[in-house]
Design an enzyme around this catalytic site. Structure first.
Site, PDB file in Angstrom:
ATOM      1  N   ASP A 164      -9.539   2.661   3.413  1.00  0.00           N
ATOM      2  CA  ASP A 164      -8.573   3.019   2.364  1.00  0.00           C
ATOM      3  C   ASP A 164      -9.176   3.998   1.359  1.00  0.00           C
ATOM      4  OD1 ASP A 164      -6.093   2.973   1.200  1.00  0.00           O
ATOM      5  OD2 ASP A 164      -6.405   1.135   0.073  1.00  0.00           O
ATOM      6  N   LYS A 169     -10.708  -8.350 -10.254  1.00  0.00           N
ATOM      7  CA  LYS A 169      -9.635  -8.152  -9.271  1.00  0.00           C
ATOM      8  C   LYS A 169      -9.102  -9.513  -8.858  1.00  0.00           C
ATOM      9  CE  LYS A 169      -8.787  -4.807  -6.771  1.00  0.00           C
ATOM     10  NZ  LYS A 169      -8.630  -3.657  -5.885  1.00  0.00           N
TER      11      LYS A 169
END
Length: 633
Positions: A439, A342
């Site tokens: 999230d 990431k």
């Protein structure tokens, strides 16, 4: 000796007072007045957010030398403007608040936000010369004032409207002071720097006309496409910058009284400052050296060059996707291990210590239903997090796909729901550090080779929380999954994750994302549609066809699914205290809690008329935030 020291302290105090009086901080006036979201959705929301982030970073640089700026990144246009009485620091503070809250409108194509000290707008087209629009309005106070005050307001606004377009930055201010209580008038008018004098004049005249309805209220604001006007009977303007004349006279007086003492004071201060600076540099250098050694010695630390080679220098062919925090690439390490890399949107080198501590917290979390962190890199040009690679990618690529959805029968979907619940219970209750995910959504539930759930991106929102300059401070979550108390008031508890989990359940049952559905008569989302069927006992009509429940033998499965929907609505109740904890929800899924209580209404967010008060009670009478829509990314 003591007498001399005492005199020195007196003069030090005097000098400090003189300095502080001239350099007092202003008020950034960062209270939100209005937030408006355009109704249309962005076609490519995966690039819109990074484009917005890049644009506002460009504007931050401009604000350092001016009171606003514009930026364009791949078709994303952003304008920011601070009102003329704000200092550079106050402008930066107000702008930071604006860019943290404006993204709550995403993925809509455009949005604008008015704060009491600044303005920001973003669109997918060039709007920089616009000065009229359908959202032009005036917001009035709720306390009446005298006729004398009304006449003074008209006169003062008329003066600033006439003067502002002729000023360099289209800003003007004025005040009429009165000995009578509540009859003083303070006025501010400002146009955006992207207009010309003619457009500014037209905008301010139109804004003046819209403010007439606020008379004789004691306060009013005109919020127009290209300008802003405010009046009040309470002083809100920041002090005008001084040119140093008053301070010069005062210092001259002090010097004339005691030249020797002032020189002594200056010598002492200079000597102290020099020693202090030298000490701080030594300490900072020592801290930086220690941190660098700590990072390099960590077993989780990867050289940036190693990551580049593993991802073929972040090749597009290796790109797996992009989320709210960064882009994800597939990589192969030198030992043959496949990893998911990431590449974060923001570089953390300026706060490497905080990022390193966050990485240690995330890496200490160990649970079968959580994605394992393999390593990190924070000393290169990008901040990198390295995770275990999961070949089946994310849940959304299954349940929202007409073909791949058939691979997940109810048994597998239920296993994913339970696995997600177990992972959240661990984050909330069993880990060393309590972590609220913020999230939870189908895209953040990854699937291993056996199609078991693994929660991704936990801890990332927490990692960004420290840095108040980031977009992520305002939006650690995805619209459609975010609990109403978190969107409106910023209230963050574990119940925020519970709400998102409930939405996820409904998506897995129906095979549809929680997007808003626009019709000629109504605006609804998945939550409200399923709720109506749940109340009517017809929720079976909404089951995902990919579940292929057509036989009588599937009746028991249908009852089980209805119970899970029931639990989903218990998790999405509007009042947070009524929602179960994740451990309770897990017990419900395991049939250990019976009978299930009947859920209260979920929050129905109708996009056309949602309004809620600003967070500041002091501005509750005039501060209204209005959203045109709340939709998931």
């Amino acid at each position: 000796m003591r007498g001399s020291a005492h005199m020195l302290y007196v003069f030090i105090g005097l000098a400090v007072i003189l300095l502080v009086v001239d350099r007092s901080q202003g008020d950034p006036r960062s209270q939100i007045i209005s937030l408006t979201c355009q109704r249309q959705l962005e076609n490519n929301d995966t690039t819109f957010i990074p484009n917005f982030v890049e644009s506002v970073e460009k504007i931050v640089t401009q604000i350092r030398t001016s009171h606003g700026g514009t930026a364009v990144t791949d078709g994303t246009y952003v304008l920011a403007e601070c009102f003329g009485d704000l200092s550079t620091d106050d402008c930066y503070a107000c702008n930071t608040k604006a860019r943290a809250n404006l993204p709550t409108c995403f993925p809509n194509k455009g949005a604008q936000i008015f704060l009491d000290g600044c303005f920001m707008r973003t669109q997918d087209y060039n709007f920089f010369q616009e000065y009229r629009g359908s959202n032009d309005t005036a917001i009035c106070g709720n306390i009446t004032s005298s006729r004398v005050f009304e006449d003074s307001v008209r006169e003062t606004i008329s003066d600033v409207v006439r003067v502002a377009p002729k000023k360099k930055h289209y800003f003007a201010r004025d005040a009429i002071l009165s000995d009578t209580a509540n009859e003083s008038v303070y006025v501010l008018a400002d146009c955006w720097d992207t207009l010309n004098e003619s457009s500014c004049t037209e905008c301010l005249n139109s804004a003046f006309e819209s403010m007439v309805k606020c008379f004789p209220w004691s306060e009013g604001r005109a919020l127009h496409t290209g300008c802003f006007i405010r009046y009040s009977n309470t002083e809100f303007l920041n002090p005008k910058p001084t040119r140093g004349k008053n301070v010069g006279k005062t210092v001259a007086l002090v010097i004339s009284v005691c030249v020797i003492a002032i020189l002594l004071l200056a010598s002492v201060i200079i000597c102290y400052a020099w020693k202090r600076r030298s000490k701080l540099k030594r300490e900072q250098g020592s801290d930086d050296t220690n941190l660098l050694e700590l990072v390099k010695s960590s077993s989780l630390n990867f050289k940036y060059s190693t990551i580049e080679k593993a991802t073929r220098y972040f090749s597009e062919a290796n790109k797996l996707g992009q989320g709210g925090f960064g882009s994800v690439y597939k990589g192969v390490l030198q030992d043959g291990r496949e990893v998911a890399v990431k590449r974060l949107f923001f570089n953390h080198r300026h706060r490497a210590a905080d990022f390193y501590n966050e990485v240690n917290i995330i890496s200490s979390v160990d649970h079968p239903n959580l994605v394992k962190l393999v390593g990190f890199s924070c000393l290169g040009p990008d901040s990198i997090l390295i995770y275990e690679y999961l070949p089946n990618k994310s849940l959304d690529q299954f349940i929202f796909d007409a073909v791949k959805g058939k691979e997940l029968n109810w048994e597998k979907r239920f296993d994913i729901i339970v696995g997600t619940a177990e992972g959240l219970v661990y984050l909330h209750e069993n880990s060393k550090t309590r972590i609220i995910h913020r999230d939870i959504k189908a895209a953040n539930i990854l699937l291993d080779s056996g199609l078991h759930a693994k929660i991704a991106d936990f801890g990332l929102a927490r990692s960004y929380e420290e840095d108040k300059n980031h977009i992520s401070t305002g939006i650690a979550g995805t619209l459609g999954y975010m609990a109403p108390e978190y969107i409106v008031h910023g209230q963050l508890t574990e119940k925020v994750d519970v709400y998102s989990f409930g939405v996820l359940i409904l998506e897995m049952v129906t095979g549809k994302p929680n997007r808003t559905i626009y019709t000629s008569d109504d605006t609804r989302n998945l939550l409200s549609i399923v709720w109506e069927h749940f109340k009517n006992g017809s929720v079976e009509e909404l089951f995902d066809p990919n579940l292929m429940l057509h036989n009588d033998a599937d009746d028991n499965i249908k009852k089980d699914i209805q119970s899970v929907v029931h639990i989903g609505f218990l998790c999405t109740q509007e009042i947070p205290s009524l929602r179960p904890t994740m451990s309770m929800a897990l017990q419900m899924l395991s049939n250990n809690i019976k009978p299930l209580p009947y859920p209260t209404n979920p929050p129905f967010i109708y996009q056309n008329d949602l309004q809620f008060k600003d967070f500041s009670a002091a501005y509750a009478s005039v501060s209204t935030v209005s959203h045109s829509s709340f939709d998931p990314r």
